[in-house]
Write an enzyme that holds these catalytic residues in place. Sequence first.
Site, short mmCIF file in Angstrom:
data_model
loop_
_atom_site.label_atom_id
_atom_site.label_comp_id
_atom_site.label_asym_id
_atom_site.label_seq_id
_atom_site.Cartn_x
_atom_site.Cartn_y
_atom_site.Cartn_z
N HIS A 1 -5.30 19.77 55.90
CA HIS A 1 -5.88 21.11 55.81
C HIS A 1 -5.54 21.93 57.06
O HIS A 1 -5.10 23.09 56.97
CB HIS A 1 -7.41 21.03 55.70
CG HIS A 1 -7.92 20.68 54.35
ND1 HIS A 1 -7.53 21.32 53.20
CD2 HIS A 1 -8.86 19.77 53.96
CE1 HIS A 1 -8.16 20.81 52.17
NE2 HIS A 1 -8.98 19.86 52.60
N HIS B 1 -6.80 13.58 55.52
CA HIS B 1 -7.16 14.66 54.59
C HIS B 1 -7.43 15.95 55.36
O HIS B 1 -6.91 17.03 55.00
CB HIS B 1 -8.41 14.21 53.81
CG HIS B 1 -8.93 15.21 52.84
ND1 HIS B 1 -8.95 14.99 51.48
CD2 HIS B 1 -9.49 16.45 53.00
CE1 HIS B 1 -9.48 16.04 50.86
NE2 HIS B 1 -9.83 16.93 51.77
N GLU B 2 -8.22 15.86 56.42
CA GLU B 2 -8.57 17.06 57.19
C GLU B 2 -7.41 17.57 58.03
O GLU B 2 -7.24 18.78 58.21
CB GLU B 2 -9.78 16.76 58.09
CG GLU B 2 -11.05 16.44 57.33
CD GLU B 2 -11.46 17.54 56.37
OE1 GLU B 2 -11.19 18.73 56.67
OE2 GLU B 2 -12.04 17.22 55.32
#
Length: 321
Positions: free
Chosen positions: A71, A67-68
Amino acid sequence: MGESVPLGRIFGIRVGLNWSLIFVFWLVSWSLAQTVFPNAAPGAGSAAYWGAAVLAALIFYVSLLAHEIAHSLVARRRGMAVEGITLWLFGGVSRLQGDPRDPRSELRIAIVGPATSFVIAVVMGVLAFVLSALHVPALIVAVPAWLAWVNALLAVFNLLPAFPLDGGRVLRAILWRRRRDRIAATRTAARAGYFFGWLLGVGGVVELLATGSLGGIWLIFLGWFLAGAARAEATQSILRDTLRGMPLARAMAPQPVAVRAPGDLRVRDVMSWPDEYAVASPDEPLVELLGRVDRYPATRVLVVDGDRLVGIVSTDDVPRE
């Protein structure tokens, strides 16, 4: 959120763990081994439950890391510097320098994280369905089934329109584009984050009083964190916007107190001091200084022009500008 244990680099991005992750990792594993998996697959032994729980918790944090990373990769493509990723108490955080330069960049950076979590949830859900159809042991099916559920929950929670969650950043991007005013958009998104934080806290109090569940304490803590983070992130973002384009010379004290007069103190003397002071030039934008000064233990920045020390800036001076 600083890292305590460095893990190396992925796609050139520094990744680390904060000590708080240890507590949550144990809590997640304990909850899975003692409650979730015994209810989903009764009859297995304690060792099997704990093995499945630790495996599921590890994969969950790999999912958070994905997820990170999503980003960070999109942020880097949109021209932002990425200092690193830290996994901690509430999951993960990508440390990006500054703010996105336009609403479209903000939207893309924000939305890709929940999208990644949704994709992982779908993949895990399909895997659980296939394993169930093949009549493998229920405990094996329970691992991807739980991962599908928790990643979907993570995506939905992050899409709440509460800054600084991803959904709050999406809200800021939309308002920014409509109003053409990033500061006003940030204030509105931050108020939403503050409201949701208090809402979670009140919900936690109600749950704690009504059921005595530990989940109520978790909601109170989460709400407190969200409300505080909304205020802090908004303050930093508005400060960066306000200082954008302002040179460091505007904030520095031109006659710093030193053993010798500033004009007599040369760069070689400054550089021989311990690595506790940031060094900058008078023309450097203040907003860039904010991204660097936190790496040093001292709160003062030495301003050097050519081969001479010409001023000192304290971080206390910056808000007054």
